[in-house]
Design a protein around this motif. Structure first.
Motif, PDB file in Angstrom:
ATOM      1  N   LEU A 138      -6.306   3.756  -0.224  1.00 58.19           N
ATOM      2  CA  LEU A 138      -7.639   3.172  -0.043  1.00 58.19           C
ATOM      3  C   LEU A 138      -7.887   2.059  -1.056  1.00 58.19           C
ATOM      4  O   LEU A 138      -8.466   1.012  -0.725  1.00 58.19           O
ATOM      5  CB  LEU A 138      -8.708   4.265  -0.170  1.00 58.19           C
ATOM      6  N   ALA A 139      -7.458   2.293  -2.304  1.00 55.31           N
ATOM      7  CA  ALA A 139      -7.657   1.272  -3.340  1.00 55.31           C
ATOM      8  C   ALA A 139      -6.882   0.000  -3.011  1.00 55.31           C
ATOM      9  O   ALA A 139      -7.389  -1.113  -3.156  1.00 55.31           O
ATOM     10  CB  ALA A 139      -7.232   1.822  -4.696  1.00 55.31           C
ATOM     11  N   VAL A 140      -5.638   0.176  -2.557  1.00 51.25           N
ATOM     12  CA  VAL A 140      -4.822  -0.996  -2.228  1.00 51.25           C
ATOM     13  C   VAL A 140      -5.401  -1.740  -1.030  1.00 51.25           C
ATOM     14  O   VAL A 140      -5.402  -2.974  -0.979  1.00 51.25           O
ATOM     15  CB  VAL A 140      -3.366  -0.569  -1.968  1.00 51.25           C
ATOM     16  N   ARG A 141      -5.903  -0.983  -0.052  1.00 45.63           N
ATOM     17  CA  ARG A 141      -6.517  -1.638   1.113  1.00 45.63           C
ATOM     18  C   ARG A 141      -7.703  -2.492   0.681  1.00 45.63           C
ATOM     19  O   ARG A 141      -7.892  -3.612   1.168  1.00 45.63           O
ATOM     20  CB  ARG A 141      -6.957  -0.597   2.141  1.00 45.63           C
ATOM     21  N   SER A 142      -8.507  -1.950  -0.245  1.00 45.92           N
ATOM     22  CA  SER A 142      -9.662  -2.712  -0.710  1.00 45.92           C
ATOM     23  C   SER A 142      -9.221  -3.959  -1.477  1.00 45.92           C
ATOM     24  O   SER A 142      -9.890  -4.991  -1.439  1.00 45.92           O
ATOM     25  CB  SER A 142     -10.550  -1.837  -1.594  1.00 45.92           C
ATOM     26  N   VAL A 143      -8.080  -3.859  -2.207  1.00 49.37           N
ATOM     27  CA  VAL A 143      -7.571  -5.017  -2.941  1.00 49.37           C
ATOM     28  C   VAL A 143      -6.973  -6.050  -1.993  1.00 49.37           C
ATOM     29  O   VAL A 143      -7.144  -7.257  -2.166  1.00 49.37           O
ATOM     30  CB  VAL A 143      -6.522  -4.572  -3.984  1.00 49.37           C
ATOM     31  N   PRO A 177      -9.549 -10.355  -6.272  1.00 46.40           N
ATOM     32  CA  PRO A 177      -9.141  -9.716  -7.531  1.00 46.40           C
ATOM     33  C   PRO A 177      -8.912 -10.759  -8.625  1.00 46.40           C
ATOM     34  O   PRO A 177      -8.412 -11.860  -8.366  1.00 46.40           O
ATOM     35  CB  PRO A 177      -7.836  -8.993  -7.156  1.00 46.40           C
ATOM     36  N   ALA A 234       0.831  -1.207   0.000  1.00 47.46           N
ATOM     37  CA  ALA A 234       0.000   0.000   0.000  1.00 47.46           C
ATOM     38  C   ALA A 234       0.865   1.256   0.000  1.00 47.46           C
ATOM     39  O   ALA A 234       0.617   2.209  -0.749  1.00 47.46           O
ATOM     40  CB  ALA A 234      -0.926  -0.004   1.216  1.00 47.46           C
ATOM     41  N   ALA A 255      -6.061   8.100  -2.305  1.00 46.41           N
ATOM     42  CA  ALA A 255      -6.887   7.213  -3.128  1.00 46.41           C
ATOM     43  C   ALA A 255      -6.167   5.896  -3.400  1.00 46.41           C
ATOM     44  O   ALA A 255      -6.781   4.817  -3.380  1.00 46.41           O
ATOM     45  CB  ALA A 255      -7.248   7.906  -4.444  1.00 46.41           C
ATOM     46  N   GLY A 256      -4.853   5.982  -3.650  1.00 48.86           N
ATOM     47  CA  GLY A 256      -4.094   4.756  -3.883  1.00 48.86           C
ATOM     48  C   GLY A 256      -4.077   3.851  -2.666  1.00 48.86           C
ATOM     49  O   GLY A 256      -4.226   2.634  -2.780  1.00 48.86           O
TER      50      GLY A 256
END
Length: 469
Positions: free
Chosen positions: A205-210, A239, A26, A202-203
């Motif tokens: 948060l996106a990585v956490r969701s992935v 994913p 992340a 945003a990156g």
């Protein structure tokens, strides 16, 4: 199970140590987003600077062309419809007056005479060029010791050609650049900083969701063990790039579970089947071998136990299809080896073995050793159930192989059960472990073949193995 888990424990410690030395995915992605945006912002500033430096003249010329339209529209004509001056509107005149020192114009008729000027000086701004050579000119010309951008444009008024010379000091460009560049730089820096923070957030948060489903898979993987082999890693919301890896891992767990179950079945079957003959042999030995018959029975029981152990070991070997050593095999050669191997047994039982060869060459992908065991068990089973003086027929074709005997046959209601481990038909008196046909079924399934039982043309049983449709 401890020796199996120890390496995983040490591997986990190594991963934890490595994770402590390197930033998380992340953080690395967030830094990557920020660096990418900062690089983009710097590129934009560089391109703007390059454009301002290289195309400043072009921008100045386009701006001056626009100003000429105002001057052309402000021409003053005399009674003979000749241009005698320029009368700008109040707003346009105010703009010219504010920049009078840095902005000049001249209007020349077709003879080169200056008929209008922005100042008292009525000299041509392009004295080195004739009036016919001036239209379309644009360049830097020194005027009174200062550099000016000078352009010349032509227009006809009532049939007469007039040339408008417009000069603007290059200080306009310099002043504009000095005024605009700081504003652009500050704006880009502010927007770049804010965008970098937004991109980083945003990156992250996106990585956490992935990574959330990956962490769930990790938790599930930690729960897999010798007592919980049925657990599987979740594939929901995984994913798409990682789902194949999780599915492959679950497939490995499926094979491990089947192998573990086969191992447990092997141990249970071996213990169950060897328990009784071992107890009987022990009892006879303790009582003493009083006759030759007792000695013969003990040897028979030992032979039976040896055969059961051998078949159990073979069942354990073929339980995992991945363990098969496949290669190009010619079934005809395997069939000949089997008949040669069982020729002595068939001769003792007064059974004739006959091989019907295929019309052409047949070659398949198989484990040669496993195929030998499969066919050996089928032929041996046919010999055991055939009466003396009969024939065991082995037929080979490009689609498969079949073994027919002249025995009592298999009733319809028993044709599926006959392939189960340790199953024996009711009232069966012949000796046997009940593993031979089960081993045939296991080998066939490991190869993807179909095995079946039906009636033979001579009234006995016919066992068929098909490796192609």
């Amino acid at each position: 199970m401890t020796p199996v888990l120890e390496p995983n424990r040490w591997a986990g410690s190594g991963r934890a140590a490595a994770a402590g030395r390197t930033p998380s995915l992340a953080v690395r992605l967030a830094l990557g987003f920020a660096l990418a945006f900062a690089s983009t912002a710097l590129l934009v500033v560089g391109v703007q600077t390059l454009l301002a430096e290289r195309f400043g003249h072009l921008v100045t010329r386009m701006s001056m062309e626009g100003q000429t339209e105002d001057i052309f529209d402000a021409f003053v004509l005399n009674g003979e419809r000749q241009v005698v001056g320029v009368q700008l509107t109040a707003d346009e005149s105010l703009g010219f007056d504010d920049f009078f020192v840095n902005l000049k114009f001249r209007v020349l008729d077709d003879s080169g005479q200056v008929v209008a000027s922005s100042e008292a000086d009525r000299r041509s701004l392009l004295p080195a060029r004739g009036v016919a050579e001036q239209p379309g000119f644009f360049g830097v010309v020194p005027i009174d010791g200062r550099d000016f951008f000078v352009g010349a444009w032509q227009r006809e008024v009532h049939g007469r050609a007039y040339v408008l010379q417009l000069a603007r000091s290059d200080r306009f460009e310099l002043l504009a650049r000095q005024a605009v560049t700081p504003a652009i730089t500050e704006t880009v820096a502010l927007l770049g900083t804010m965008s970098a923070l937004i991109f980083a957030l945003a990156g992250a948060l996106a990585v956490r969701s992935v990574l959330r489903p990956i962490r769930a898979a990790e938790v599930a993987a930690r729960g897999v063990g010798g007592r919980n082999l049925a657990a599987r890693l979740p594939t929901d919301r995984m994913p798409s790039e990682i789902r194949p890896l999780v599915q492959a891992f679950n497939s490995v767990l499926d094979r491990l579970e089947r192998s573990f179950q086969e191992q447990e079945r092997f141990i249970a079957n071996a213990a169950h089947e060897l328990k009784t003959p071992l107890a009987m042999a022990r009892a006879r030995l303790e009582a003493g071998l009083r006759s030759e018959d007792d000695r013969t029975r003990v040897l028979q029981e030992l032979d039976t136990m040896g055969r059961q152990v051998q078949q159990l070991l073979q069942l354990a070997q073929v339980a995992d299809p991945q363990a098969m050593r496949r290669s190009a095999v010619q079934p005809l050669e395997v069939a000949r080896e089997v008949l040669d191997h069982l020729a002595f047994k068939a001769h003792r039982a007064d059974i004739t073995l006959h091989l019907e060869e295929p019309e052409g060459a047949v070659q398949i992908e198989a484990d040669a050793g496993a195929m030998f065991v499969l066919l050996k068990n089928l032929v041996e089973n046919a010999i055991d159930f055939s009466p003396a003086g009969s024939v065991v027929e082995v037929r080979l074709s490009s689609a498969g192989i079949s073994v027919d005997d002249c025995g009592p046959g298999v009733p319809v209601e028993h044709r599926l059960q006959i392939f189960e481990r340790f199953w024996r038909a009711p009232g069966q008196t012949r000796t046997g472990s009940g593993l031979g046909l089960a081993l045939v079924q296991e080998i066939a399934q490991a190869h993807g073949w179909a095995v079946s039982c039906g009636p033979a043309s001579g009234g006995g049983a016919s066992f068929s193995v098909r490796w192609s449709a």
